[in-house]
Design an enzyme around this catalytic site. Structure first.
Site, PDB file in Angstrom:
ATOM      1  N   LEU A  21       0.839  -1.210   0.000  1.00 20.10           N
ATOM      2  CA  LEU A  21       0.000   0.000   0.000  1.00 20.10           C
ATOM      3  C   LEU A  21       0.871   1.256   0.000  1.00 20.10           C
ATOM      4  O   LEU A  21       0.746   2.113   0.869  1.00 20.10           O
ATOM      5  CB  LEU A  21      -0.958  -0.035   1.198  1.00 20.10           C
ATOM      6  N   HIS A 137       4.701   5.291   1.678  1.00 21.57           N
ATOM      7  CA  HIS A 137       3.587   4.481   2.156  1.00 21.57           C
ATOM      8  C   HIS A 137       2.323   5.321   2.279  1.00 21.57           C
ATOM      9  O   HIS A 137       2.367   6.475   2.689  1.00 21.57           O
ATOM     10  CB  HIS A 137       3.913   3.846   3.507  1.00 21.57           C
ATOM     11  N   HIS A 138       1.199   4.703   1.919  1.00 15.47           N
ATOM     12  CA  HIS A 138      -0.081   5.389   1.952  1.00 15.47           C
ATOM     13  C   HIS A 138      -0.455   5.800   3.378  1.00 15.47           C
ATOM     14  O   HIS A 138      -1.235   6.740   3.579  1.00 15.47           O
ATOM     15  CB  HIS A 138      -1.150   4.474   1.352  1.00 15.47           C
ATOM     16  N   ALA A 139       0.109   5.131   4.361  1.00 11.75           N
ATOM     17  CA  ALA A 139      -0.178   5.520   5.747  1.00 11.75           C
ATOM     18  C   ALA A 139       0.462   6.872   6.068  1.00 11.75           C
ATOM     19  O   ALA A 139       0.034   7.566   6.978  1.00 11.75           O
ATOM     20  CB  ALA A 139       0.337   4.455   6.713  1.00 11.75           C
ATOM     21  N   ARG A 198      -9.952   6.898   4.915  1.00  5.72           N
ATOM     22  CA  ARG A 198      -9.585   6.931   6.322  1.00  5.72           C
ATOM     23  C   ARG A 198     -10.767   7.386   7.169  1.00  5.72           C
ATOM     24  O   ARG A 198     -11.047   6.837   8.226  1.00  5.72           O
ATOM     25  CB  ARG A 198      -8.452   7.923   6.543  1.00  5.72           C
TER      26      ARG A 198
END
Lengths: 457, 457
Positions: A21, A137-139, A198
């Protein structure tokens, strides 16, 4: 150490070998005149000398594999040589070799023991060019913000030198900003749409129920439901990436002739290309493919208070239609109806809705869940506005910039385009096993555009 | 589809992002005279034209992530371009750049949706050379067998062409075989030692108890227990790899002068280098490091019936001793005592024992388990006999071959050496975070050998 919001940790917990991701960007640069053979090597050494790192680029997750909430930790001892890498292409160093390398780099997982990003300088590209592939990272950051961050580190001034990388706290934050007043909205709007996956978790169930209902209503207005297709299957971890730019003038000319928007023509290019590609593979469904297309719902009169409302239009790609102009017309009409659907909604309704579009992606992150639902759409096609004027990095002119996105479980192909300096830049990211010969889609995109030009221009 | 033995699946189930369980090999080749600039590109194309693939190289795991035993499936539709890759080094294309690339390639996980191997042709190496890095999952093959497979695909004949790769069923199986009668034993012996970690699981508990007891006895004969060291900590997924060869003549001359074996001198080189390295980092324990050294226990008189018994000697590295010759003497003595310990054992005892040495590795695969036990040894140092005569691949002379091994939880550094054409080839594989500046160990290996030469030769 800061507790990690569920909305960040979801992207970490939902990740697996099959579903990296992270989002990426590929930039092509022309070496400046008089650049020596070690120009890229020198850039690399300069980057490694940047000892100050912004906190976003020092964040790493803590507590993976343990019980309880995840937290973000700030890494004070960054191994910059790990994150900033120098690579080279094998001969003949053409775009084909570049796309192969980017496909490989995009398929491997980021190391969670370190801040979740990598930047690869790629030397050995033909015609005196080099490339940069960046992976975050998508986070940490969504794809649109990542692209924006890349652009912010560039300059409109070809003579500027000693420019700082995106991870430097000394990066000039005013660089490459679009002229007066337009800074932000379209980009951050769609950024928020990606971010919406989110927020959906924290929405009250009633709102989710309402928004889902509206989403269903919109689906009901489509002539067809999305068919099952080769793209809507479980995916594997390896990736294929293809990218190419087309002159905006050509696309605009087709749009003017057909009374369609640039975005409509872009979708029609994709539609024609996907049709050809699937016919070649004997995989074209009888029913037309349905694309999910994020659009900004902010009107010009909203001003700063308008928020960043984004809608997701379910648009037919009319892949059952043989004539390229009829196909464009059908797509254009579908987009028009989609926009109408959102018009007249209250701000609250739009806010709720903008949280929903990516709910299918949230669902996709739950292993096995995608098997329970038919695809709401066949693939996601996004158009992210980019800088209009040429940008430079330490004198090297950026020739192209292409989004490298995330295929999801049940969504094996992603198309994201961005605009740059009179060009519309396509980035196609797919699951390597599910989407063979992805480069052929580039040829078909050209054929598809040429077919419309032939009839209309 | 075949059910997978527990002994294979352990390597798949025990694997994580932090502990990739694949073994690798790095080969350096000299281009043949008159080779064109596209020599490596042509080799790559030839490799891709090999449509027949041996079943070992078509195996992929089934059932990962589900309940119940794993199985091996044979993949009939291999995406050879995925497995056989062409890469290049950035300028100046020296060994340093090569080792950086191999470090990266060795740190990423193999894709479990595909047969568990990759081969990378690496162009752009200085001095008219190129390299091949090969990566195979430990569940398919152990490191020694992997090296052997690589060597088998080479020829002693510099004029041979159209040679098949290791994954071809038409690979000549008689190639590069050591002369008469010596085919196999030393290699497959140690191969079985690595394989022993598999078999230990199926041993009766009584045998395990007995063997553990014997292992403890051997430990008790050491002057010191293995100290806690910087190498005996939890590890991360990224790797560092360093490699270099030393002339066997130099090593042999030191051995002859000191009354020590080549293996003893190799261990003394490692000991001196580790001492220097740890002093520089301020991390040298007061007590001497203990190495685990696999040795073949098969006597020449055993013949074919002798089996493949292998023992693991716990050998002091005398890293507390300053004088290089005293250090060599201590190591030599420690190895002699270790061999004595095994002498006179029955075949059954040896069989049981040969299953035990790698039990710590089996334990290491259970997350968290390594925290419960002190290190039985500080690092594993293996010496795998290799071919004595120069080998060629389609006319390109192999200049060196280096094992790329597996660091384990609590064992952050692995040293494996192999012999080839009058040279002793060192491969050092470490956890990137735990073992900084690994290349310095190469310098220290040279210093360490030179110090012994100065006193003895």
């Amino acid at each position: 150490m800061a507790m990690m919001p569920v909305t960040d940790s979801m992207f970490l917990l939902g990740e697996s070998r099959e579903h990296p991701l992270h989002v990426g960007g590929l930039q092509l640069f022309q070496r400046p005149e008089g650049a020596g053979p070690d120009f890229v090597g020198n850039l690399h050494r300069e980057l490694l000398s940047e000892v100050d790192i912004r906190s976003l680029f020092r964040r790493r997750p803590r507590g993976i594999g343990t019980v309880g909430p995840l937290a973000w930790a700030n890494d004070d001892d960054i191994d910059l040589e790990y994150h900033v890498r120098l690579s080279a292409l094998p001969a003949p160093g053409q775009v084909r070799q570049l796309l192969e390398l980017v496909s490989r780099l995009h398929g491997s997982l980021l190391d969670r023991h370190r801040p979740l990003w990598e930047a690869h300088l790629i030397d050995g590209l033909s015609e005196n060019r080099f490339a940069v592939y960046t992976k975050v990272h998508h986070a940490l950051v969504d794809g649109v913000s990542a692209l924006r961050l890349l652009q912010k580190s560039l300059s409109e001034d070809p003579d500027e030198r000693d420019m700082r990388p995106p991870w430097s706290p000394r990066m000039r934050t005013d660089a490459a900003a679009p002229p007066r007043g337009r800074e932000g909205p379209p980009l951050s709007g769609i950024a928020n749409a990606f971010g919406a996956v989110r927020d959906v978790i924290s929405l009250a169930p009633a709102v989710v129920r309402y928004a889902n209902q509206v989403f269903q209503e919109q689906s009901a207005t489509l002539p067809f439901e999305a068919p099952k297709s080769m793209f809507n299957v479980p995916i594997t971890g390896a990736r294929r990436f293809a990218a190419q730019g087309w002159p905006m003038d050509r696309i605009r000319a087709v749009g003017v002739a057909a009374g369609a928007t640039v975005n409509d023509v872009m979708l029609a290019m994709c539609a024609g290309a996907l049709r050809e590609y699937m016919i070649e593979l004997g995989a074209l469904p009888d029913k037309p493919l349905v694309a999910a297309v994020p659009i900004s719902l902010r009107s010009d009169s909203d001003g700063e208070a308008g928020g960043n409302a984004v809608g997701l239009i379910l648009c037919t790609l009319a892949t059952d239609v043989e004539d390229p102009v009829d196909r464009l017309t059908a797509i254009s009409e579908s987009m028009r109806r989609g926009k109408q659907f959102y018009s007249g909604m209250s701000q609250l309704q739009i806010t709720a809705l903008s949280a929903i579009p990516f709910a299918p992606l949230a669902v996709a992150l739950v292993p096995g869940a995608q098997k329970l639902t038919p695809p709401a759409f066949n693939l996601l096609i996004s158009n992210v506005p980019g800088p209009k004027r040429p940008l430079y990095w330490n004198g090297a002119r950026m020739e192209g910039v292409y989004p490298v996105s995330i295929p999801y479980e049940g969504q094996a192909l992603n198309i994201t385009v961005t605009s740059y300096d009179g060009s519309l830049e396509f980035g196609l990211t797919g699951c390597r096993r599910t989407v063979p010969h992805l480069q052929r889609l580039l040829t078909h995109l050209e054929t598809s555009l040429a077919a419309m030009e032939k009839e209309l221009v």
